[in-house]
Design a protein around this motif. Structure first.
Motif, PDB file in Angstrom:
ATOM      1  N   LEU A  13       0.825  -1.212   0.000  1.00  0.00           N
ATOM      2  CA  LEU A  13       0.000   0.000   0.000  1.00  0.00           C
ATOM      3  C   LEU A  13       0.859   1.262   0.000  1.00  0.00           C
ATOM      4  O   LEU A  13       0.416   2.311  -0.472  1.00  0.00           O
ATOM      5  CB  LEU A  13      -0.931  -0.014   1.221  1.00  0.00           C
ATOM      6  N   SER A  14       2.078   1.169   0.497  1.00  0.00           N
ATOM      7  CA  SER A  14       2.936   2.360   0.581  1.00  0.00           C
ATOM      8  C   SER A  14       3.312   2.903  -0.794  1.00  0.00           C
ATOM      9  O   SER A  14       3.730   4.057  -0.920  1.00  0.00           O
ATOM     10  CB  SER A  14       4.210   2.031   1.372  1.00  0.00           C
ATOM     11  N   LYS A  15       3.141   2.098  -1.841  1.00  0.00           N
ATOM     12  CA  LYS A  15       3.440   2.546  -3.197  1.00  0.00           C
ATOM     13  C   LYS A  15       2.328   3.422  -3.766  1.00  0.00           C
ATOM     14  O   LYS A  15       2.494   4.046  -4.816  1.00  0.00           O
ATOM     15  CB  LYS A  15       3.616   1.329  -4.119  1.00  0.00           C
ATOM     16  N   LYS A  16       1.182   3.458  -3.085  1.00  0.00           N
ATOM     17  CA  LYS A  16       0.013   4.147  -3.608  1.00  0.00           C
ATOM     18  C   LYS A  16      -0.176   5.521  -2.947  1.00  0.00           C
ATOM     19  O   LYS A  16       0.302   5.759  -1.836  1.00  0.00           O
ATOM     20  CB  LYS A  16      -1.235   3.290  -3.389  1.00  0.00           C
ATOM     21  N   GLY A  17      -0.911   6.392  -3.636  1.00  0.00           N
ATOM     22  CA  GLY A  17      -1.113   7.732  -3.110  1.00  0.00           C
ATOM     23  C   GLY A  17      -2.546   8.193  -3.091  1.00  0.00           C
ATOM     24  O   GLY A  17      -2.847   9.295  -2.607  1.00  0.00           O
ATOM     25  N   SER A  18      -3.478   7.375  -3.641  1.00  0.00           N
ATOM     26  CA  SER A  18      -4.875   7.808  -3.675  1.00  0.00           C
ATOM     27  C   SER A  18      -5.803   6.616  -3.528  1.00  0.00           C
ATOM     28  O   SER A  18      -5.435   5.472  -3.812  1.00  0.00           O
ATOM     29  CB  SER A  18      -5.193   8.543  -4.983  1.00  0.00           C
ATOM     30  N   VAL A  19      -7.013   6.887  -3.067  1.00  0.00           N
ATOM     31  CA  VAL A  19      -8.050   5.876  -2.897  1.00  0.00           C
ATOM     32  C   VAL A  19      -9.349   6.442  -3.441  1.00  0.00           C
ATOM     33  O   VAL A  19      -9.670   7.613  -3.230  1.00  0.00           O
ATOM     34  CB  VAL A  19      -8.213   5.490  -1.409  1.00  0.00           C
ATOM     35  N   ASN A  20     -10.091   5.631  -4.173  1.00  0.00           N
ATOM     36  CA  ASN A  20     -11.385   6.073  -4.699  1.00  0.00           C
ATOM     37  C   ASN A  20     -12.479   5.801  -3.664  1.00  0.00           C
ATOM     38  O   ASN A  20     -12.782   4.651  -3.363  1.00  0.00           O
ATOM     39  CB  ASN A  20     -11.704   5.349  -6.001  1.00  0.00           C
ATOM     40  N   VAL A  21     -13.044   6.863  -3.100  1.00  0.00           N
ATOM     41  CA  VAL A  21     -14.094   6.752  -2.088  1.00  0.00           C
ATOM     42  C   VAL A  21     -15.456   6.882  -2.771  1.00  0.00           C
ATOM     43  O   VAL A  21     -15.729   7.873  -3.450  1.00  0.00           O
ATOM     44  CB  VAL A  21     -13.938   7.849  -1.015  1.00  0.00           C
ATOM     45  N   ARG A  22     -16.302   5.866  -2.592  1.00  0.00           N
ATOM     46  CA  ARG A  22     -17.650   5.884  -3.184  1.00  0.00           C
ATOM     47  C   ARG A  22     -18.674   5.773  -2.065  1.00  0.00           C
ATOM     48  O   ARG A  22     -18.540   4.931  -1.179  1.00  0.00           O
ATOM     49  CB  ARG A  22     -17.820   4.719  -4.165  1.00  0.00           C
ATOM     50  N   TYR A  23     -19.714   6.581  -2.141  1.00  0.00           N
ATOM     51  CA  TYR A  23     -20.714   6.601  -1.078  1.00  0.00           C
ATOM     52  C   TYR A  23     -22.007   7.193  -1.611  1.00  0.00           C
ATOM     53  O   TYR A  23     -22.065   7.694  -2.748  1.00  0.00           O
ATOM     54  CB  TYR A  23     -20.211   7.436   0.115  1.00  0.00           C
ATOM     55  N   THR A  24     -23.037   7.149  -0.788  1.00  0.00           N
ATOM     56  CA  THR A  24     -24.321   7.760  -1.109  1.00  0.00           C
ATOM     57  C   THR A  24     -24.556   8.926  -0.158  1.00  0.00           C
ATOM     58  O   THR A  24     -24.194   8.865   1.018  1.00  0.00           O
ATOM     59  CB  THR A  24     -25.459   6.725  -0.968  1.00  0.00           C
ATOM     60  N   LEU A  25     -25.159   9.982  -0.667  1.00  0.00           N
ATOM     61  CA  LEU A  25     -25.376  11.191   0.124  1.00  0.00           C
ATOM     62  C   LEU A  25     -26.058  10.880   1.457  1.00  0.00           C
ATOM     63  O   LEU A  25     -26.960  10.042   1.518  1.00  0.00           O
ATOM     64  CB  LEU A  25     -26.229  12.190  -0.650  1.00  0.00           C
ATOM     65  N   GLY A  26     -25.607  11.571   2.482  1.00  0.00           N
ATOM     66  CA  GLY A  26     -26.154  11.406   3.819  1.00  0.00           C
ATOM     67  C   GLY A  26     -25.125  10.870   4.791  1.00  0.00           C
ATOM     68  O   GLY A  26     -25.223  11.083   6.001  1.00  0.00           O
ATOM     69  N   PHE A  27     -24.089  10.190   4.267  1.00  0.00           N
ATOM     70  CA  PHE A  27     -23.073   9.561   5.111  1.00  0.00           C
ATOM     71  C   PHE A  27     -21.803  10.411   5.237  1.00  0.00           C
ATOM     72  O   PHE A  27     -20.756   9.908   5.610  1.00  0.00           O
ATOM     73  CB  PHE A  27     -22.723   8.176   4.560  1.00  0.00           C
ATOM     74  N   GLU A  28     -21.907  11.692   4.942  1.00  0.00           N
ATOM     75  CA  GLU A  28     -20.712  12.534   4.891  1.00  0.00           C
ATOM     76  C   GLU A  28     -19.936  12.577   6.211  1.00  0.00           C
ATOM     77  O   GLU A  28     -18.704  12.677   6.203  1.00  0.00           O
ATOM     78  CB  GLU A  28     -21.089  13.952   4.460  1.00  0.00           C
ATOM     79  N   ARG A  29     -20.634  12.494   7.324  1.00  0.00           N
ATOM     80  CA  ARG A  29     -19.913  12.558   8.597  1.00  0.00           C
ATOM     81  C   ARG A  29     -18.974  11.358   8.743  1.00  0.00           C
ATOM     82  O   ARG A  29     -17.843  11.487   9.233  1.00  0.00           O
ATOM     83  CB  ARG A  29     -20.905  12.606   9.768  1.00  0.00           C
ATOM     84  N   VAL A  30     -19.416  10.176   8.318  1.00  0.00           N
ATOM     85  CA  VAL A  30     -18.570   8.980   8.352  1.00  0.00           C
ATOM     86  C   VAL A  30     -17.463   9.097   7.305  1.00  0.00           C
ATOM     87  O   VAL A  30     -16.301   8.779   7.566  1.00  0.00           O
ATOM     88  CB  VAL A  30     -19.396   7.704   8.098  1.00  0.00           C
ATOM     89  N   VAL A  31     -17.826   9.562   6.112  1.00  0.00           N
ATOM     90  CA  VAL A  31     -16.847   9.673   5.026  1.00  0.00           C
ATOM     91  C   VAL A  31     -15.744  10.669   5.397  1.00  0.00           C
ATOM     92  O   VAL A  31     -14.568  10.443   5.105  1.00  0.00           O
ATOM     93  CB  VAL A  31     -17.541  10.085   3.711  1.00  0.00           C
ATOM     94  N   LYS A  32     -16.121  11.752   6.054  1.00  0.00           N
ATOM     95  CA  LYS A  32     -15.118  12.745   6.476  1.00  0.00           C
ATOM     96  C   LYS A  32     -14.087  12.103   7.406  1.00  0.00           C
ATOM     97  O   LYS A  32     -12.876  12.311   7.241  1.00  0.00           O
ATOM     98  CB  LYS A  32     -15.807  13.919   7.185  1.00  0.00           C
TER      99      LYS A  32
END
Length: 683
Positions: free
Chosen positions: A241-260
């Motif tokens: 994982l140390s070779k990587k620099g980004s992650v694609n985060v996918r979610y549905t509106l309403g869960f922003e507090r968890v996503v943050k």
């Protein structure tokens, strides 16, 4: 350049303002063009509000009203008389014109996303397409072929705008429209939900309210489960994982507090969030599927009706054009692509199951186009894997209910948190007991009970060194949350019989009496009872499970062990609303398509007991060593049989001796008794 776009946009709006009221086309067409022009002018009004920075001054009720106005025409209660409905459009405008103009209106509706993202070039392109087609109707009615040609060149000319930008959005963390909403908004002020331009329903509003009611400890627990599952996917897969620099985060509106909170966790791992919207153009979406973040789906029938709109222009030349754009864009941004670690997905479930109507007037792909689509899927998968290597990427996926699931939503939500955080070490030990039995087998026999017609033999890989090798992976809660399952890639030759499930929900579509017959591990026959006509049933499965392939192999066989989830589903009567992510842990499941190890078969992986998992290939996937285009199908659909429909799961040894794992709903293999403890609650 920006000034030129502004000038083009202004000119397009001036022309559309005239189209709304002028009478230069036939009356039936004028009603259509006037309706769409009114919609585009509404988009322009929102554009001015956003430009003038007035949006932030609107009240919650005013934003809600604005959101409703943008989406009201396609909501179920209005859709029957919407020009976006192919049947209504054909009824009002004629068969050929109706199909292409329903597509046009649908493509224009993508402007809702573009205006909130401040993409004035996209608004201009769409407006100009609308005007060009309108101009054709002034005077004599145009030929259908001339309209199709306009649509074709729109798709071809702007593939290097829409498609190229879409690829960059999927790998570049600096494209931070959604990230800024999450990280900079006051999430207690629910007006932030309307900043995306997505449809916001009661589900999203109540979900956001519920997130705000949860303690910081609970939010951290949810986020930690999600991000730690992602990290462990790399650890267990022996990927760096140390070779990587980004992650694609996918979610549905309403869960922003968890996503943050999750974004903060990922940043501690050295990963920046890449968050892109689900596609809204025929050039950026795949059928009715939602890949990326999204709000409420305003009307699933609308999405289904337009899933094959590319049939208006799809040909070999266009496929070659798309592949050229894909290759060139990845090459231009290969460093960013190489940094992408893979998706971290937060799904939702609990909405009423959707069983679509089959609209004869919707655009459908021809057989030749289906083959072209398969060709594109295959070659695009190869190109993507060249830049985002399968052996280096990982993923995780977790799911939570929405308020629509039941009146006692909060109670069910708490139960799902419990399910998602069950003791993985306990399941690991029990599942190893099951694997030890399975590793002795030549094949597994799955037999349905009562009306369930399942009678299936799954051939197993033959171990050369049982002391150091294993057939099944002991899966607890890394990539697929929650626990637990044991799974393998079956040997296709010798795998045969019938798979049946009375009701199942796959990729947002409901199937009733789904029945699939296998011969040498490949689908031979299939049917369901969704439609009166057998031809419609077969087409439904062919399009949405086989993805237009002539056949598919059985890529995975698994036994789910999460009886706790099963009991929760039964107790609350939500079995038909459980997502496949959880449902697959509630019985044996069978995935048609690629194996779980596609694009990373050469990675050596081990179970916690140190044994190497060697059953990763089958006679289809191994073709990658000769011709990679024949090895991968670009699909993987899990189908689960619930415990109560099972008579028996047994493993049969080479000498014919049988070891029974599950009998009449209960686990009977010695060492698995704890899995029956939750089942006692049902009695």
């Amino acid at each position: 350049m920006e000034k030129q776009i502004q000038e083009r946009y202004t000119l397009s709006i001036e022309r559309i303002r005239n189209i709304e009221t002028e009478k230069t086309v036939g009356e039936k067409f004028q009603k259509f063009f006037s309706k769409v022009a009114s919609f585009l002018l509404e988009i322009d009004r929102v554009n001015q509000v956003l430009k003038n920075d007035e949006w932030k001054n609107l009240s919650f009720e005013e934003m809600q009203k604005e959101n409703q106005k943008l989406y009201e025409d396609i909501l179920p209660e209005n859709y029957e008389r919407s020009y976006a409905n192919p049947n209504y459009a054909v009824e009002m405008l004629g068969e050929e014109y109706g199909k292409i103009l329903a597509f046009l209106y649908t493509e224009m509706r993508g402007e809702i996303a573009y205006v909130f993202e401040r993409k004035e070039l996209y608004l201009t392109i769409c407006n100009e397409l609308f005007i060009e087609i309108y101009n054709c109707f002034e005077g004599e009615e145009p030929s259908y072929d001339s309209l199709k040609e306009i649509v074709y060149w729109y798709a071809s000319d702007y593939a290097d705008v829409f498609m190229a930008d879409r690829i960059v959005d999927q790998i570049d963390w600096k494209q931070d429209f959604a990230t800024r909403i999450i990280m900079e908004s006051d999430l207690k002020d629910l007006r932030y939900l309307y900043s995306y331009g997505e449809y916001v329903s009661e589900n999203e509003r109540r979900t956001a309210e519920h997130m705000n009611e949860l303690s910081e400890e609970t939010i951290c627990k949810m986020a930690d489960t999600y991000t730690e599952g992602y990290r462990m996917c790399f650890v267990n897969g022996r990927k760096d994982l140390s070779k990587k620099g980004s992650v694609n985060v996918r979610y549905t509106l309403g869960f922003e507090r968890v996503v943050k909170k999750a974004i903060e966790n990922f940043e501690k791992m050295g990963l920046k969030p890449v968050i892109f919207r689900a596609g809204v153009s025929v050039l950026t979406k795949r059928k009715h599927f939602k890949t990326g973040y999204y709000g409420a789906i305003a009307n699933k029938q609308y999405e289904y009706d337009h899933g094959a709109d590319a049939g208006l222009f799809l040909d070999k030349k266009f496929v070659e054009r798309k592949l050229e754009v894909l290759k060139n864009t990845y090459e231009k941004h290969k460093e960013l692509a190489g940094q992408m670690a893979g998706p971290a997905v937060m799904e939702v479930f609990g909405e009423a199951p959707f069983a679509p109507q089959s609209k004869k007037n919707a655009v459908h792909l021809t057989e030749k186009q289906e083959q072209l689509e398969l060709l594109y899927d295959s070659k695009s998968g190869q190109i993507t894997n060249e830049y985002i290597k399968g052996e280096e990427r990982g993923f995780t996926i977790i799911a939570y209910p929405v308020p629509e699931i039941a009146d006692n939503y909060e109670e069910i939500f708490d139960e799902v948190i419990r399910i998602n955080t069950l003791d993985a070490s306990l399941y690991e030990r029990v599942q190893q007991t099951i694997i030890d039995a399975l590793d002795q087998g030549e094949y597994v026999h799955i037999l349905g009970k009562g009306e369930n017609k399942t009678d299936l033999k799954v051939q197993l890989y033959k171990l050369e060194n049982p002391e150091k090798e294993t057939i099944f992976e002991n899966c607890v809660a890394d990539a697929n949350i929650p626990v637990g399952e044991v799974f393998t890639s079956p040997v296709l030759e010798g795998t045969e019989g019938t798979l049946y499930v009375s009701k199942v929900y796959l990729n947002e579509l409901q199937y009733r009496d789904l029945e699939i017959t296998f011969k040498d591990g490949k689908i031979q026959e299939y049917t369901c009872s969704n439609f009166e006509e057998e031809e419609e049933n077969k087409k439904y499965i062919h399009t949405n499970i086989l993805y237009n392939h002539e056949t598919l192999p059985l890529g995975e066989f698994a036994i789910g062990t999460n009886t706790t989830a099963y009991v929760v589903a039964k107790r609350y009567g939500i079995e038909d609303k459980m997502p496949i992510l959880i449902a697959e842990k509630m019985g044996p499941h069978f995935a048609v398509g690629d194996t779980c190890y596609s694009w990373s078969e050469e990675n050596r992986i081990y179970n916690p007991n140190g044994k190497e998992i060697v059953a990763k290939d089958n006679s289809v996937s191994i073709l990658r060593k000769e011709d990679v285009s024949k090895a991968y199908l670009q699909c993987h659909t899990d189908i689960t049989i619930p415990y109560e429909e099972l008579e028996e799961i047994s493993v049969v040894k080479p000498n014919g001796e049988k070891i029974i794992i599950l009998k009449d709903t209960k686990f009977v293999l010695e060492g698995t008794e704890m899995l029956n403890e939750p089942l006692a609650e049902l009695n």
